[in-house]
Every structure is written in C-alpha cells, then in structure tokens.
Design an enzyme around this catalytic site. Structure first.
Site, mmCIF file in Angstrom:
data_model
loop_
_atom_site.group_PDB
_atom_site.id
_atom_site.type_symbol
_atom_site.label_atom_id
_atom_site.label_comp_id
_atom_site.label_asym_id
_atom_site.label_seq_id
_atom_site.Cartn_x
_atom_site.Cartn_y
_atom_site.Cartn_z
ATOM 1 N N GLU A 276 -6.736 -7.345 -0.312
ATOM 2 C CA GLU A 276 -7.168 -7.487 1.080
ATOM 3 C C GLU A 276 -8.641 -7.132 1.139
ATOM 4 O O GLU A 276 -9.011 -5.981 0.895
ATOM 5 C CB GLU A 276 -6.414 -6.520 2.010
ATOM 6 C CG GLU A 276 -4.948 -6.812 2.177
ATOM 7 C CD GLU A 276 -4.266 -5.797 3.103
ATOM 8 O OE1 GLU A 276 -4.959 -5.095 3.863
ATOM 9 O OE2 GLU A 276 -3.034 -5.704 3.037
ATOM 10 N N GLU B 25 0.824 -1.215 0.000
ATOM 11 C CA GLU B 25 0.000 0.000 0.000
ATOM 12 C C GLU B 25 0.860 1.269 0.000
ATOM 13 O O GLU B 25 0.686 2.142 0.858
ATOM 14 C CB GLU B 25 -0.923 0.016 1.219
ATOM 15 C CG GLU B 25 -2.051 -0.962 1.129
ATOM 16 C CD GLU B 25 -3.118 -0.733 2.204
ATOM 17 O OE1 GLU B 25 -2.866 -0.018 3.186
ATOM 18 O OE2 GLU B 25 -4.223 -1.271 2.056
HETATM 19 C C1 GLA Z 1 -3.988 -2.218 5.159
HETATM 20 C C2 GLA Z 1 -2.644 -2.916 5.286
HETATM 21 C C3 GLA Z 1 -2.711 -4.107 6.192
HETATM 22 C C4 GLA Z 1 -3.503 -3.795 7.436
HETATM 23 C C5 GLA Z 1 -4.871 -3.290 7.058
HETATM 24 C C6 GLA Z 1 -5.728 -2.908 8.238
HETATM 25 O O1 GLA Z 1 -4.755 -2.810 4.231
HETATM 26 O O2 GLA Z 1 -2.128 -3.317 4.041
HETATM 27 O O3 GLA Z 1 -1.408 -4.495 6.512
HETATM 28 O O4 GLA Z 1 -2.822 -2.833 8.162
HETATM 29 O O5 GLA Z 1 -4.740 -2.122 6.318
HETATM 30 O O6 GLA Z 1 -5.868 -3.948 9.095
#
Ligand code: GLA
Ligand code: CA
Length: 778
Positions: A258, A181
């Site tokens: 995710e 991210e």
């Molecule tokens: C983002 C990150 C994860 C985690 C989520 C929240 O998507 O990539 O590592 O921190 O947020 O749980």
C-alpha cells in the site's frame, strides 16, 4: 485419412482460438522480479473498493484506473458487506465481486484480491461482521473456534465466487492477500498460518499469496511460505523501507503493498492531503528500481450508508467521504494529481501495455433548492419496546446499525447527584420527562451528567447514536449503545438503574420511510426524520450541502448515502447521478440533533475541508502555557538522526500518570518538532496500553496545511505525525507534548518513531523527559 487430418487440423485451430479468447496465463514470484507468462513484470496497481463505487459507475472507474496508466486493480473484500446476517450471503447486484473482476479483465487489468478476513480500510469494524460481537467472549483475529469457523465459511464463499478467476484458469487474479497488517495488532504466527490455510482451502492455490505489514513490524508475523510486501506512505524513504526485506530475502522482488496516496478524514479533524509531487517522485523511484506497488487509494470513493469505520486508540470516527486526496476524486473525477501520475506512468508502460483514454466525465448538476415538507419526530414514532432488566449494548437486542433508545423511570434524585453512563457509544442525548438535559460525546470521553432534583417516577430517556465500529487495533471490540450500566451516583453511594424499555431504530430505508410523517410547520426540538422532494429535468452527480443540519444520515430514492455531522470537515454528501432520476426524487434526512435552518441544496463541487469547531480540536487552550518551573527532568537524551524506531531505557522504574517530552532542537537545525509514534515502556520493557491516553497539552500543532495533531503520536499509524505549527505561528523550541496515560503505570523507558519522510523538518535531536503522578501545572 486426408479428411481426418484436415478435421484434426481444424480442431487444433479451434482449440487455439478458444485459448486466445480465454487465455490462460501464469503469474509467479521470480528471482528479483515477478514473472507474468515467464516475463519480468512490475505490478502497478490501483486500489479501489467496489462497495465504495455505485455499480453503474464501476466501469467508468476501471477505465479511469487504466487511463492513470495502471496494469492492475487491488481490492478488499469486506466480509460484513457480503454476510450482513450470520449465514446469509449476498454476492449479487451491487455486491457482485466477480462481475467487478471481470469488468477489470475486459479493460485489460489484472486484479489483486485482499479478502481479509480483517481488512482495516476505515470500514465498519475493519470488515468483520457486527454479529460476531453477539458472542461476548469472542476473540477476534485469533484462533477462537467460532471466529475461525465463520472465517472459513466466508472464505469458501469468496472462493466460490472468484477462485476460478485466477490467471491460470483464464481469469485476471494474480495475487491474494492473507489477513492485513497483523503486526499492528499482535504477534501470532500460528493464526496467520491458519488463515493462509483457509485462503488456500477456498481454492486460492494457483497464484502467490502474500502478507502486507509495516517495515518496522513485519518480522513479527512473517511466514516463510508467503510473499512479503511493505506498506508506507508518500514521502517515505523507500530504500529504508525495504532494507530489512532485502537483507532477509535478497532474491525477492520488492513490492509496496500500500503506497498511501493521501489519507482519510476524521470527523472534527482537519482535512487530509498529501503532496502530488512527493507521490509522483516516490512512484518514480520505485519504478526506476523495479519495485512493484499498489496505490492506496487510486480512487477512494465513498463509505456510503453506515459503512465508515472509526479509528483507535482515542475513538475517532471516519468521515463518509473516502476521497483520500487520491488521484481519482471521490466522484470519479480527474484531479491535478491524476494528471501528474498519468504523465509519469505513461513513461513506464511495460511490454504490450497501453495507456487508457480518459473516459468522458460524468456530468454534474446543481440543485438550487430542495424542499423539506414533512417531519416525523423520533419520540412520536417509536417502534415496539423490548423489555430488559439490565441494560445491554445493541448487539444483544439483535441490532447491528442505527440508533437505540433506552428508557426507564427514575427514583427520587437530589440536586448534585450524577448520572453515570458506562459507556455510551458513541453520541448520547439524555432527556428527563422529554426535556433535553445533556449530550455526551465519546470522542470527548464524556459519560457523566450532573442532575437537578428530580421527583420519583420521572422518565429517563437515553438516545444513543453509534458511529462506525472501530476498524483498528484492539478497537475492533466495539459494542454499540450502552455497554455496561447506568447509575445515579452521589458521594459514597451508587444506585444502578434497571428495568429498561429498549427501542431499536435501525438505519434501513424501510424503517426511515415508514414513519408517520406530518406536515412540517416548526422544527422539532429533538431528533426527527425529515422528508422532502425535488424535481430534476437532467440528472448528474451532485453534492448535497448539509452545512445547516446537525448530525445524522441521508437517504435519497432509497439509497443510504451516508452520515453527516456539522463539525466537519466534510460538509457535503456525494450523491451519484446514477441514483437520481428525471422527475421527482425523494430525500429523507434523519437529524439526531436538529437543523439550524431547513436549507438544502445540491452543489456542483464538494466541501470537504470546513471544520466548525473553531480550533477547539487542538490541544492547547487559549493562552495556556506549560509551566515546568521547579520540575526536574527524569531523563535527558539525544535522538540519533535518521529513520526507524529508537528505544530509550530510563535506567530506573517509576510510577507515573503523566509524561512530558520537551524538545530542545532538531537535527536539521529547524524550529520544529515532529513525532510519528510514541510508546511508553512498562516495567517489563514492553509498550504499555495506549487505550486511555489523552493529549493533555501540545504547545503547537499544524492544522491548516495538514492534519498534524498531537493525537497522531498514538494513532498506531506510522505515516501520521504530530508536527508543530509551520503555516502560522511557527513556534520555536522548546516544544512540549504532555500525555495523560489515563491510568497509573510503572514505566522504564519509551520508544520514539520519527516521521518517515526523507530530509524533512522536525527530526528531534536533544530532549528532556518529565514524569509525574500529578498533573503538570499551566
Ligand atoms: C493500512 C490498512 C488499510 C488502510 C490504511 C489507511 O495500511 O492496511 O486498510 O486502513 O492503513 O488508510
Ligand atoms: Ca502516527
């Protein structure tokens, strides 16, 4: 000749046999679909993190994922877990990553690996090792030569462990992620390209490499030669989430990198849950559209020890439990969500896929009472001091975790002078001649203590307890202890305190256990280690009820099981039965504050949703009402319906410190207001820093049914939002949110991100903006 031929045939048969026991497969990105062994394949991945599961339970959790109906596991590799000291790597025992992958393969699951180097994950410093901070001017997640050199060394080690487990080499790894991210951090394509080269250089050359980001920002760092996945949560409008990817890459298969099944808890904020029905309907929609996904988390587990991180902006430490409201509970248990997901996935099994049997549940036990018999007060058990003229953070005393005590002698102090600590990270207690004077919490932005008159030579002690290092945004530069200086201030005069004695108090079991314990007769008035024992005739999982204790950490039979804090919402600590034994067990508790009672027991069910702050965490004081009489709006507007960012130009520039949005109505005609994210644009039209922002006022916040606190508008998370109260007071428009920028800024506009869910309340329509240098009136 005939014999030779027969031998030859036998050899072929033998080789074919080898191939089936160690079958080599292929996994590729095809046209609008993934291809596993040349056949279309939908990835249904269950995210779980092996460090958040005790090793004896790994196989149980893997079977649970298989029983959920998944075909893949998705995992992060936490760099700081494997390289606790610079150059000292550990991939053995509990840290045996390759073993975890092989266990998944044994149960017919593929693996997606996300080796960072940065991972976020509510894990200490987002997975980066604390010792990187020993280099004062380090640039993390950038092409800083030292940082990149260390990333390469780490990645090569990961490659040594698992590169041979890529599918085409007989293993089960089908994809590897590059960074994490990055869009939420910055724009730096060359850096991402360099990390990609490092990942490839570590041997990950045979399977697709990918990026994950949010739909709203993935283009900033998207690389031509990487596969793109989009991250979003339960309830999101899925077509909208993939619209841009489809436009740019119409032939790419789609994947949600995710899909957030739930969310994590912060100390002092309401427990987070997400609807099981919405989760299942999102998964169903993706399956019907052949969209691959990874469920973050399928099983969250526990951030044992000192591993829980903290969020940013607004320092907000994460709880020890990483239950996440995931389908598989923290203790590996089934939940109603588990059965709903299983029922769905059963209908979508791919060719050759089977639904695993639900493994036998791990037994739980109650421990009616745990006897605490010994105590070792911190102040009577100090290690040798390090002398230091200037105060520094703990990293410069070579300490990664645990607490730190700074001691010096005071000059004469007049009543009314202030002790100013810049900055105490994260929870500091101030003592003068052994008497407790104040407690300062970074969560509340506290750093100053009004002093009484003090005679020259008095001893000042500042005992600092850090929580996890921030794992998000620019917060990853999170030095602990006291970072800059300590001064005595009176009007127009400041005296910096020097010549410190520094005592480092690490959080290892060895340090906690080797104290001079004495029989416990009365509860000491300040921080202490407590020791006790309990006998078991049967072991099982249990949840240690810490609700009468203050703030600290617990070790059982040498295992550091995590942090507790009376403010909640988590009141129990998960104690895996595999770390208990029949007969006598030992418990050590470090309470930095002090227990109200010495009561201690093991419960059969966790308590994860009890706050003790009496509503103090909401942003409206009792009876407080924003008074806008006499104020003129600086801007009046109307948001468009629908999702995605909307940008507003005020058409003028104004120097301000306070920003108020007043909502007048909602697109759905409902009484509510919701905002997922808010940016204020500076002179140059770019978002100003939100680092010092505070919510000065929010007229209404939902905190019972969900965590919809107003701070969610600047937590950098698109899936969290401020929502006005709907379970109790059901307040109506106009709603007000006042933000204190914490500093003066010239502003030119703002950007607003509505909540991402389809057909939901609180989608603001008409609004007014008030901008001011002075605080608003109440
Ligand atoms: C983002 C990150 C994860 C985690 C989520 C929240 O998507 O990539 O590592 O921190 O947020 O749980
Ligand atoms: Ca948010």
């Amino acid at each position: 000749m005939m014999i030779r031929f027969i031998l030859y045939v036998c050899l072929l048969a033998f080789l074919a046999g080898c191939k089936t026991t160690n079958a080599q497969e292929t996994f590729e990105v095809g046209k609008n679909t993934f291809l596993l062994n040349d056949k279309p394949f939908v990835v249904k991945a269950a995210e779980m993190h092996y460090p958040r599961i005790p090793k004896p339970y790994w196989e149980h959790r893997i079977k649970m994922a298989k029983a959920l109906g998944m075909n893949t596991l998705c995992l992060y590799v936490f760099w700081n877990y494997h390289e606790p000291e610079e150059g000292k790597f550990d991939f053995t025992g509990d840290k045996d990553l390759a073993e975890f992958c092989r266990l998944a393969q044994k149960h017919g699951l593929y693996v997606i690996v996300r080796p960072g180097p940065y991972v976020c994950a509510e894990w200490e410093m987002g997975g980066l090792p604390w010792w990187l901070l020993k280099k004062k001017d380090i640039r993390l997640r950038e092409q800083d030569p030292y940082y990149m050199e260390r990333v390469k060394i780490f990645m090569d080690k990961v490659g040594e462990q698992i590169a041979d487990l890529q599918v085409n080499r007989g293993g089960n790894i089908i994809m590897v992620q590059v960074e994490n991210e990055y869009g939420a951090y910055g724009v730096d394509k060359p850096y991402i390209a360099a990390i990609k080269d490092i990942v490839e250089g570590a041997g990950f050359t045979d399977v697709p490499l990918f990026q994950c980001d949010w739909n709203s920002n993935f283009e900033n760092n998207a690389q031509e030669d990487l596969f793109w996945t989009i991250n979003f949560g339960t309830g999101a409008n899925i077509d909208e989430q993939f619209r841009r990817v489809k436009e740019l890459r119409p032939e790419s298969p789609l994947m949600c990198g995710e899909f957030w099944s739930g969310w994590f808890d912060h100390w002092g904020a309401p427990h987070e849950t997400r609807s099981a029905d919405e989760l299942v309907s999102g998964m169903k929609e993706m399956l019907d559209k052949n969209i691959s996904f990874s469920l973050y988390m399928a099983h969250g587990g526990t951030s044992f020890g000192h591993w829980a991180g903290a969020n940013f902006p607004n320092f907000s430490p994460t709880a020890t439990s990483y239950d996440y409201d995931a389908p598989i509970g923290e203790a590996g248990n089934t939940t109603p969500k588990f059965f709903k997901v299983r029922e769905l996935l059963e209908q979508y099994l791919g060719e050759g896929e089977t639904l695993g049997e639900i493994p036998e549940a791990i037994p739980t036990v109650a421990i009616p009472s745990i006897n605490i018999s010994e105590v070792a007060p911190i102040f009577d058990n100090l290690p040798e001091a390090i002398e230091s003229e200037h105060i520094q953070s703990m990293e410069f005393f070579d300490q990664g975790y645990g607490s730190i005590l700074y001691r010096t002698t005071l000059p004469e102090v007049e009543e009314g002078e202030t002790l100013l600590i810049t900055e105490a990270n994260d929870w500091a207690q101030v003592f003068v001649d052994g008497k407790h004077l104040a407690t300062l919490s970074r969560m509340k932005g506290e750093g100053a203590v009004a002093l009484p008159a003090i005679k020259v030579g008095a001893v000042l002690d500042i005992l600092v307890e850090p929580m996890g290092r921030m794992n998000f945004g620019k917060g990853i530069y999170d030095w602990k202890g006291i970072t800059e200086k300590v001064e005595i201030q009176s009007e127009g005069n400041s005296r910096e305190l020097k010549n410190w004695k520094v005592y480092t108090l690490p959080s290892d079991y060895a340090f906690a256990s080797k104290k001079n314990y004495e029989e416990l007769t009365t509860i000491p008035s300040a921080a202490a280690y407590y020791k006790g024992s309990f006998d078991l005739d049967k072991v099982g999982d249990t949840f240690i009820d810490m609700s009468t204790w203050g703030k600290g950490m617990v070790w059982i039979n040498g295992h550091h099981i995590g942090r507790f804090w009376e403010i909640g919402p988590q009141q129990t600590l998960y104690m895996p039965g595999c770390w208990l034994k029949e007969g006598e067990n030992e418990i050590i508790i470090l309470d930095m504050d002090k227990p109200k009672e010495l009561r201690l027991a093991g419960l059969e069910k966790p308590i994860l949703d009890q706050l003790t702050g009496n509503g103090a965490y909401t942003h409206r004081k009792f009876d407080q009402e924003l008074d806008l009489t006499g104020e003129t709006p600086s801007y009046t507007g109307s948001f468009k319906p629908g999702h995605g960012w909307q940008h507003v130009d005020f058409g003028k520039k104004e120097k301000i410190r306070y920003f108020t949005i007043e909502t007048l109505d909602a697109h759905g005609g409902d009484d509510y207001a919701a905002i997922a994210e808010l940016e204020i644009l500076g002179e140059d039209g770019k978002p100003v820093s939100r680092q010092h922002w505070k919510v000065a006022y929010a007229d209404s916040e939902e905190v019972d049914e969900a965590n919809n606190l107003a701070t969610n508008v600047f937590d950098l998370q698109e899936s969290t939002f401020w929502h006005t109260n709907y379970s109790k007071t059901k307040a109506k428009h106009p709603h007000h949110l006042v933000i204190d920028l914490g500093e003066e800024k010239v502003v030119s506009g703002f950007s607003y991100l509505p909540r991402a869910e389809a057909n939901k309340t609180g989608m603001i329509k008409d609004y007014r903006i008030y901008l001011k240098m002075e605080p608003f009136k109440f």
